[in-house]
Scaffold this active site. Structure first.
Site, PDB file in Angstrom:
ATOM      1  N   GLU A  25       1.495  -0.127  -4.922  1.00 16.28           N
ATOM      2  CA  GLU A  25       0.451   0.845  -5.272  1.00 16.28           C
ATOM      3  C   GLU A  25       1.143   2.147  -5.654  1.00 16.28           C
ATOM      4  O   GLU A  25       1.674   2.859  -4.804  1.00 16.28           O
ATOM      5  CB  GLU A  25      -0.496   1.087  -4.095  1.00 16.28           C
ATOM      6  CG  GLU A  25      -1.592   2.078  -4.461  1.00 16.28           C
ATOM      7  CD  GLU A  25      -2.343   2.626  -3.258  1.00 16.28           C
ATOM      8  OE1 GLU A  25      -3.443   3.185  -3.459  1.00 16.28           O
ATOM      9  OE2 GLU A  25      -1.834   2.532  -2.127  1.00 16.28           O
TER      10      GLU A  25
ATOM     11  N   ASP B  71       0.846  -1.192   0.000  1.00 16.16           N
ATOM     12  CA  ASP B  71       0.000   0.000   0.000  1.00 16.16           C
ATOM     13  C   ASP B  71       0.885   1.247   0.000  1.00 16.16           C
ATOM     14  O   ASP B  71       1.945   1.274   0.635  1.00 16.16           O
ATOM     15  CB  ASP B  71      -0.894  -0.015   1.239  1.00 16.16           C
ATOM     16  CG  ASP B  71      -1.832   1.171   1.295  1.00 16.16           C
ATOM     17  OD1 ASP B  71      -2.663   1.296   0.386  1.00 16.16           O
ATOM     18  OD2 ASP B  71      -1.717   1.974   2.251  1.00 16.16           O
TER      19      ASP B  71
END
Length: 457
Positions: free
Chosen positions: A217, A189
């Protein structure tokens, strides 16, 4: 290197086995102060119960958004990285899920948010008491920093050596613990927040355990990021597809941009995830409307690994968060579901095409600026695929030019999804493409009873 098909699940909303949520499964999604706290009770055992569905869908890997103990239903605010959220289950449930997936030739990718964690974590509570954990958290001018200034998401000081050991370096670190349990791959993330040096270190330590892919990400140009990680969530594709289909980007310009990004990034793009929607964005049909099939075709045919957000394959709709996080509508899983049948056909084409899984990308120049076309080929023209997208409201007479020496005169290309055919004329391709439509064309296997122009090629 080979692209795969992925399937993303937001665990709280897929299927509930233990019914540990605080909200009834049939309660409509609402957007209010408590929307992030409502737990519908989806769990790991529930996902295991539905692996047969994933197997039938024919995906290669499952990606779960975070499963660690936290204060929200999205779980990007981990309270600890060493314990599964009890609402989802425990280590036994995760291990059983992993084993069931592996028995069905499906890999598991877990999500981890290392840039920040919950301000209600024990580490942060100790930090506020001026204990050693204070050095675990990032500070500027003597004040803790928070991801995008959300006070519930306090940022970690990832340069701290003890913290690095706890999270990914030591043999008993959080990421190695779950990898040794059987987790195949990781999605990081906010990978852009981690920085290049931290990312390199994570990759080195996880690769020491085997061929574990690290996907970041990253909402940016892929080139530099995929030199470090195995791939990224390719939102760069997403914005090109979105803007081309909504009319703000001409197909000829989209073609030029795609050629540039694919040339710059190389075939490592095959491991990057081709994204159209997720738990962070409206669902495909909400974004693309009647042109949703054109978008999905691009998702599956541009170099990369198409990632299906749960429920897209059955036609689920939902606007911005939290509405894009609705419960899986299992009643729509039906042999007569047109959307599901379209996805299954496209998945089957992808799984059986070396060109789409491994092939190079070739720019195709069209006689019309409102046509996007490109070509994928691995080794043989027999497996090549010519993709043509007409997002305009007009039928088009097309002539296409690209670098394929085996386009032999008077031969035809057939469409996988319709009875449309294109005709080869002196190394170029001619034909028609209807308004708001697409074609995935392949070399027609036989034109004559006895003669084949490809008999010695």
């Amino acid at each position: 290197m080979e692209a795969k098909i992925g399937y993303q699940i937001f665990p709280d909303r897929f299927y509930s086995y233990y019914h540990r949520g605080n909200t009834d499964w049939n309660t409509p999604i609402t957007n209010d102060f408590n929307s992030g706290k409502r737990l519908y009770g989806g769990d790991l055992k529930g996902i295991e119960e539905k692996v047969s569905y994933l197997k039938e869908l024919n995906i290669d890997f499952l990606y779960l958004t975070p499963i660690f103990e936290s204060n929200s239903n999205h779980r990007y605010d981990a309270k600890t990285y060493f314990k599964i959220d009890p609402v989802l289950g425990d280590e036994i449930d995760l291990k059983n899920l992993i084993d069931t997936l592996h028995n069905n030739n499906i890999e598991l990718c877990l999500d981890i948010a290392l840039n920040h964690m919950s301000n209600e974590s024990d580490w942060f509570k100790n930090a506020l008491k001026n204990k050693k954990e204070k050095d675990f958290f990032r500070q500027e001018n003597g004040n803790f920093t928070y991801w995008r200034d959300h006070k519930s998401l306090v940022e970690l000081n990832l340069e701290n050596k003890e913290l690095q050991n706890l999270l990914w370096q030591d043999e008993n670190s959080a990421m190695k613990k779950w990898t040794k349990l059987g987790v195949d791959h990781w999605r990081l993330d906010c990978a852009y927040d981690l920085g290049f040096d931290i990312l390199k270190d994570i990759v080195i330590h996880l690769k020491s355990l085997g061929n574990h892919e690290i996907i970041g990400e990253v909402w940016a140009y892929p080139k530099d990021w995929i030199q470090i990680m195995d791939g990224i969530m390719n939102y760069y594709y997403t914005v090109i597809i979105k803007n081309m289909l909504n009319g703000t980007l001409k197909p000829i310009t989209a073609s030029q941009i795609l050629k540039k990004v694919i040339f710059d990034s190389g075939m490592k793009l095959l491991k990057s995830w081709n994204m159209l929607s997720s738990h962070d964005s409206p669902r495909i049909k909400n974004v693309f409307g009647k042109k949703w099939k054109l978008a999905v075709v691009m998702q599956f045919t541009l170099p990369g690994s198409p990632l299906i957000y749960y429920g897209e394959e059955i036609g689920m709709e939902g606007d911005h968060d939290p509405f894009c996080r609705g419960v899986m509508e299992w009643e729509k899983v039906d042999k007569d579901n047109e959307t599901l049948n379209f996805y299954k056909k496209l998945i089957n084409l992808f799984k059986n095409s070396e060109a789409l899984k491994k092939g190079k990308y070739y720019e195709v120049i069209a006689n019309d600026d409102n046509i996007l076309a490109y070509y994928r080929k691995y080794k043989s023209i027999k497996d090549g695929n010519l993709i043509v997208i007409n997002p305009s409201n007009e039928d088009k007479e097309i002539q296409l030019y690209f670098e394929e020496s085996l386009l032999l005169d008077a031969m035809h290309l057939s469409d996988h999804f319709s009875d449309n055919e294109l005709y080869i004329e002196m190394g170029s391709i001619k034909g028609k493409i209807p308004a708001n439509s697409f074609g995935i064309f392949y070399m027609k296997p036989k034109e004559y009873e006895t003669y084949s122009a490809y008999k010695r090629l």
